[in-house]
Design a protein around this motif. Structure first.
Motif, PDB file in Angstrom:
ATOM      1  N   ALA A 177       0.828  -1.212   0.000  1.00 19.41           N
ATOM      2  CA  ALA A 177       0.000   0.000   0.000  1.00 19.41           C
ATOM      3  C   ALA A 177       0.856   1.253   0.000  1.00 19.41           C
ATOM      4  CB  ALA A 177      -0.947  -0.015   1.200  1.00 19.41           C
ATOM      5  N   GLY A 178       1.942   1.222  -0.778  1.00 23.88           N
ATOM      6  CA  GLY A 178       2.671   2.450  -1.035  1.00 23.88           C
ATOM      7  C   GLY A 178       1.870   3.315  -2.002  1.00 23.88           C
ATOM      8  N   PRO A 179       2.423   4.435  -2.462  1.00 26.40           N
ATOM      9  CA  PRO A 179       1.677   5.290  -3.386  1.00 26.40           C
ATOM     10  C   PRO A 179       1.170   4.550  -4.621  1.00 26.40           C
ATOM     11  CG  PRO A 179       3.629   6.427  -2.591  1.00 26.40           C
ATOM     12  CD  PRO A 179       3.731   5.026  -2.079  1.00 26.40           C
ATOM     13  N   ILE A 180       2.003   3.696  -5.210  1.00 27.38           N
ATOM     14  CA  ILE A 180       1.567   2.964  -6.402  1.00 27.38           C
ATOM     15  C   ILE A 180       0.467   1.975  -6.049  1.00 27.38           C
ATOM     16  CG2 ILE A 180       2.266   1.318  -8.178  1.00 27.38           C
ATOM     17  CD1 ILE A 180       3.316   4.016  -8.811  1.00 27.38           C
ATOM     18  N   GLY A 181       0.637   1.221  -4.967  1.00 27.43           N
ATOM     19  CA  GLY A 181      -0.389   0.267  -4.565  1.00 27.43           C
ATOM     20  C   GLY A 181      -1.719   0.934  -4.304  1.00 27.43           C
ATOM     21  N   CYS A 182      -1.681   2.083  -3.621  1.00 27.82           N
ATOM     22  CA  CYS A 182      -2.927   2.814  -3.359  1.00 27.82           C
ATOM     23  C   CYS A 182      -3.586   3.256  -4.663  1.00 27.82           C
ATOM     24  CB  CYS A 182      -2.646   4.016  -2.472  1.00 27.82           C
ATOM     25  SG  CYS A 182      -2.239   3.599  -0.756  1.00 27.82           S
ATOM     26  N   LEU A 183      -2.780   3.692  -5.615  1.00 25.56           N
ATOM     27  CA  LEU A 183      -3.345   4.132  -6.889  1.00 25.56           C
ATOM     28  C   LEU A 183      -3.816   2.951  -7.732  1.00 25.56           C
ATOM     29  CD1 LEU A 183      -0.876   7.063  -7.536  1.00 25.56           C
ATOM     30  CD2 LEU A 183      -3.346   7.250  -7.136  1.00 25.56           C
ATOM     31  N   VAL A 184      -3.254   1.754  -7.528  1.00 29.39           N
ATOM     32  CA  VAL A 184      -3.805   0.556  -8.166  1.00 29.39           C
ATOM     33  C   VAL A 184      -5.234   0.328  -7.665  1.00 29.39           C
ATOM     34  CG1 VAL A 184      -3.640  -1.957  -8.340  1.00 29.39           C
ATOM     35  CG2 VAL A 184      -1.601  -0.554  -8.637  1.00 29.39           C
ATOM     36  N   VAL A 185      -5.480   0.593  -6.394  1.00 30.42           N
ATOM     37  CA  VAL A 185      -6.836   0.494  -5.851  1.00 30.42           C
ATOM     38  C   VAL A 185      -7.773   1.418  -6.633  1.00 30.42           C
ATOM     39  CG1 VAL A 185      -8.298   0.872  -3.837  1.00 30.42           C
ATOM     40  CG2 VAL A 185      -6.016  -0.122  -3.553  1.00 30.42           C
ATOM     41  N   ALA A 186      -7.359   2.673  -6.802  1.00 32.23           N
ATOM     42  CA  ALA A 186      -8.188   3.631  -7.538  1.00 32.23           C
ATOM     43  C   ALA A 186      -8.391   3.186  -8.981  1.00 32.23           C
ATOM     44  CB  ALA A 186      -7.544   5.012  -7.496  1.00 32.23           C
ATOM     45  N   ALA A 187      -7.341   2.653  -9.598  1.00 31.14           N
ATOM     46  CA  ALA A 187      -7.440   2.200 -10.988  1.00 31.14           C
ATOM     47  C   ALA A 187      -8.372   0.997 -11.106  1.00 31.14           C
ATOM     48  CB  ALA A 187      -6.053   1.852 -11.522  1.00 31.14           C
ATOM     49  N   ALA A 188      -8.274   0.064 -10.156  1.00 30.11           N
ATOM     50  CA  ALA A 188      -9.155  -1.108 -10.187  1.00 30.11           C
ATOM     51  C   ALA A 188     -10.608  -0.700  -9.996  1.00 30.11           C
ATOM     52  CB  ALA A 188      -8.726  -2.101  -9.110  1.00 30.11           C
ATOM     53  N   ARG A 189     -10.828   0.256  -9.093  1.00 34.73           N
ATOM     54  CA  ARG A 189     -12.180   0.768  -8.900  1.00 34.73           C
ATOM     55  C   ARG A 189     -12.725   1.383 -10.191  1.00 34.73           C
ATOM     56  NH1 ARG A 189     -14.824  -1.663  -5.503  1.00 34.73           N
ATOM     57  NH2 ARG A 189     -14.459  -1.344  -3.300  1.00 34.73           N
ATOM     58  N   ARG A 302     -11.880  13.653 -11.734  1.00 31.82           N
ATOM     59  CA  ARG A 302     -13.162  13.144 -11.221  1.00 31.82           C
ATOM     60  C   ARG A 302     -13.069  12.638  -9.793  1.00 31.82           C
ATOM     61  NH1 ARG A 302     -12.913   9.992 -15.974  1.00 31.82           N
ATOM     62  NH2 ARG A 302     -12.887   8.087 -14.694  1.00 31.82           N
ATOM     63  N   ARG A 303     -11.863  12.469  -9.273  1.00 31.50           N
ATOM     64  CA  ARG A 303     -11.691  11.857  -7.949  1.00 31.50           C
ATOM     65  C   ARG A 303     -10.940  12.807  -7.011  1.00 31.50           C
ATOM     66  NH1 ARG A 303     -11.469   6.212  -7.657  1.00 31.50           N
ATOM     67  NH2 ARG A 303     -11.156   6.627  -5.428  1.00 31.50           N
ATOM     68  N   PRO A 304     -11.592  13.873  -6.551  1.00 25.96           N
ATOM     69  CA  PRO A 304     -10.890  14.835  -5.680  1.00 25.96           C
ATOM     70  C   PRO A 304     -10.372  14.225  -4.393  1.00 25.96           C
ATOM     71  CG  PRO A 304     -13.266  15.257  -5.707  1.00 25.96           C
ATOM     72  CD  PRO A 304     -12.990  14.280  -6.799  1.00 25.96           C
ATOM     73  N   GLU A 305     -10.987  13.121  -3.921  1.00 22.91           N
ATOM     74  CA  GLU A 305     -10.525  12.512  -2.679  1.00 22.91           C
ATOM     75  C   GLU A 305      -9.114  11.936  -2.797  1.00 22.91           C
ATOM     76  OE1 GLU A 305     -12.626   9.196  -4.932  1.00 22.91           O
ATOM     77  OE2 GLU A 305     -12.843  11.367  -4.645  1.00 22.91           O
ATOM     78  N   LEU A 306      -8.642  11.692  -4.032  1.00 23.29           N
ATOM     79  CA  LEU A 306      -7.292  11.164  -4.195  1.00 23.29           C
ATOM     80  C   LEU A 306      -6.224  12.171  -3.783  1.00 23.29           C
ATOM     81  CD1 LEU A 306      -7.612   9.156  -7.535  1.00 23.29           C
ATOM     82  CD2 LEU A 306      -7.631   8.290  -5.183  1.00 23.29           C
ATOM     83  N   ALA A 307      -6.617  13.438  -3.638  1.00 25.92           N
ATOM     84  CA  ALA A 307      -5.675  14.427  -3.099  1.00 25.92           C
ATOM     85  C   ALA A 307      -5.208  14.033  -1.704  1.00 25.92           C
ATOM     86  CB  ALA A 307      -6.332  15.805  -3.049  1.00 25.92           C
ATOM     87  N   GLY A 308      -6.003  13.209  -1.007  1.00 29.60           N
ATOM     88  CA  GLY A 308      -5.621  12.754   0.325  1.00 29.60           C
ATOM     89  C   GLY A 308      -4.413  11.851   0.344  1.00 29.60           C
ATOM     90  N   LEU A 309      -3.973  11.368  -0.827  1.00 33.72           N
ATOM     91  CA  LEU A 309      -2.753  10.554  -0.889  1.00 33.72           C
ATOM     92  C   LEU A 309      -1.494  11.412  -0.844  1.00 33.72           C
ATOM     93  CD1 LEU A 309      -3.765   7.894  -3.572  1.00 33.72           C
ATOM     94  CD2 LEU A 309      -3.979   7.770  -1.085  1.00 33.72           C
ATOM     95  N   VAL A 310      -1.642  12.716  -1.074  1.00 32.25           N
ATOM     96  CA  VAL A 310      -0.505  13.631  -0.938  1.00 32.25           C
ATOM     97  C   VAL A 310      -0.379  13.976   0.535  1.00 32.25           C
ATOM     98  CG1 VAL A 310       0.480  15.859  -1.574  1.00 32.25           C
ATOM     99  CG2 VAL A 310      -0.831  14.560  -3.256  1.00 32.25           C
ATOM    100  N   SER A 311       0.642  13.436   1.171  1.00 31.87           N
ATOM    101  CA  SER A 311       0.753  13.563   2.619  1.00 31.87           C
ATOM    102  C   SER A 311       1.569  14.766   3.070  1.00 31.87           C
ATOM    103  CB  SER A 311       1.347  12.274   3.215  1.00 31.87           C
ATOM    104  OG  SER A 311       2.538  11.911   2.552  1.00 31.87           O
ATOM    105  N   ALA A 312       2.388  15.330   2.190  1.00 29.23           N
ATOM    106  CA  ALA A 312       3.183  16.499   2.562  1.00 29.23           C
ATOM    107  C   ALA A 312       3.684  17.209   1.322  1.00 29.23           C
ATOM    108  CB  ALA A 312       4.367  16.103   3.452  1.00 29.23           C
ATOM    109  N   VAL A 313       3.873  18.528   1.452  1.00 29.70           N
ATOM    110  CA  VAL A 313       4.451  19.360   0.392  1.00 29.70           C
ATOM    111  C   VAL A 313       5.557  20.192   1.027  1.00 29.70           C
ATOM    112  CG1 VAL A 313       4.020  21.070  -1.402  1.00 29.70           C
ATOM    113  CG2 VAL A 313       2.190  19.491  -0.725  1.00 29.70           C
ATOM    114  N   LEU A 314       6.781  20.040   0.534  1.00 30.13           N
ATOM    115  CA  LEU A 314       7.917  20.774   1.093  1.00 30.13           C
ATOM    116  C   LEU A 314       8.660  21.513  -0.009  1.00 30.13           C
ATOM    117  CD1 LEU A 314       7.632  18.007   2.980  1.00 30.13           C
ATOM    118  CD2 LEU A 314       9.640  19.016   4.051  1.00 30.13           C
ATOM    119  N   PRO A 315       9.274  22.646   0.319  1.00 30.14           N
ATOM    120  CA  PRO A 315      10.032  23.398  -0.697  1.00 30.14           C
ATOM    121  C   PRO A 315      11.272  22.629  -1.134  1.00 30.14           C
ATOM    122  CG  PRO A 315      10.376  24.344   1.474  1.00 30.14           C
ATOM    123  CD  PRO A 315       9.301  23.309   1.634  1.00 30.14           C
TER     124      PRO A 315
END
Length: 351
Positions: A177-189, A302-315
């Motif tokens: 369930a790293g970033p790619i695994g989580c996005l596989v969930v979204a893709a499968a859905r 179409r999936r604004p909730e996927l923004a929740g996978l971005v856990s941090a933004v740093l300069p």
């Protein structure tokens, strides 16, 4: 301009680089966000990814978005100021793979931030990037730049699900369930999967999988625990460890499909090959993507909730801290570098 450059294992620097001039047919992109990928972490930690070893300093990064800042001769679109994502691959167009419609496995491709070639292909973790106009994609109106930074890893996930075949109405297992695994969930859905089960060792990682739409979350170190399915139709191995592949082969039904998406360590990897024979399991590899990049942008809009996978933004000035955070899967999913001058430190609006 500032750029994030890897000089060797453990030697990550924020260097001052010359601002590129776009050549004929090129677009100059003012990069705003860049997602730290697992391959970037491998270059940082080990000085290479698999068999691709650093031989010279290299600008990292291939998950980049920004706005059009200029054009080279013979190029006028997209218009200046247009928010865009950058497709990181430049296939050769001439090899047998390209001619057969499999440009993602081109034997002579150029990929941003990759040491597969020498000289290396410099990446997109810099304040400005000049790329062929064909690699620049205007964003859908409903897609903000931070969420659009997920397009490249989501395209990887979409390609993996496509490699699995028709998953509509089926039960899909995702190991890792790293970033790619989580996005596989979204893709499968998005492909119509009826149920998606995700395994991982870390509770926080499984929480991110839930954000992506997982139905069941199971501990990888407790294969007899509650929630583990007896059998699934399709399994996607996204952890990059042999134990994940073993779980996929043991859980997929007879005649089912296992897609190996995670990059396994170099050298021989043990796996339950007898199950592939006795159950006629189809074991398929999945590498990068091609046109799925455009599909990824549409899905993200179409999936604004996927923004929740971005856990941090740093300069970018805090690049080493960002890499350390991205490497700590106990707390983070996708970490973005912000290339705007004077960008604030910490988490910001990720919509």
């Amino acid at each position: 301009m500032l750029g994030c450059v890897i000089h060797g294992a453990g030697d990550l620097r924020v260097d001052r680089l010359p601002t590129p001039e776009p050549g004929p047919g090129e677009v100059l992109v003012a990069v705003r966000y860049g997602g730290v990928c697992g391959s970037d972490l491998h270059y940082w930690r080990h000085g290479g990814v698999g068999d691709f070893r650093l031989k010279e300093p290299m600008v990292l990064g291939h998950e980049v978005v920004g706005t059009v800042a200029g054009h080279g001769p013979g190029t006028s679109a997209p218009a200046a100021g247009t928010p865009v994502a950058v497709h990181p691959a430049t296939p050769c167009g001439n090899c047998p793979e390209c001619r057969s419609g499999r440009r993602h496995v081109c034997r002579d491709t150029r990929y941003l931030g990759s040491a597969a070639r020498h000289p290396h292909v410099q990446g997109g973790f810099a304040a400005a990037l000049a790329v062929p106009a064909a690699q620049v994609r205007p964003l859908p109106p409903a897609l903000p730049l931070p969420r659009a930074a997920l397009a490249e890893p989501l395209a990887v996930a979409l390609h993996a699900v496509r490699r699995a075949g028709d998953v509509a109405g089926r039960h899909v297992l995702v190991t890792g369930a790293g970033p790619i695994g989580c996005l596989v969930v979204a893709a499968a859905r998005a492909a119509g999967a009826a149920r998606v089960t995700v395994s991982d060792l870390l509770p926080r990682a499984l929480e991110f999988a839930s954000v992506a739409g997982a139905d069941a979350l199971v501990r990888a170190d407790d294969p007899a625990g509650a929630g583990w399915p007896q059998e699934v139709d399709v399994a996607v191995e996204a952890s990059g460890v042999s134990a994940g592949l073993d779980a996929c082969l043991h859980r997929v039904r007879r005649g089912g499909v296992v897609v190996q998406l995670g990059m396994l360590p170099p050298g021989p990897s043990p796996f339950a090959g007898n199950l592939v024979v006795s159950r006629e399991i189809e074991l398929r590899g999945s590498f990068r993507f091609d046109t799925e990049f455009d599909t990824a942008l549409e899905l993200l809009a179409r999936r604004p909730e996927l923004a929740g996978l971005v856990s941090a933004v740093l300069p970018v000035t805090e690049a080493e801290r960002a890499f350390a955070l991205a490497a700590d899967r106990a707390v983070s999913c996708k970490v973005l570098l912000d290339f705007a001058p004077g960008a604030p430190s910490g988490l910001e609006d990720r919509a």
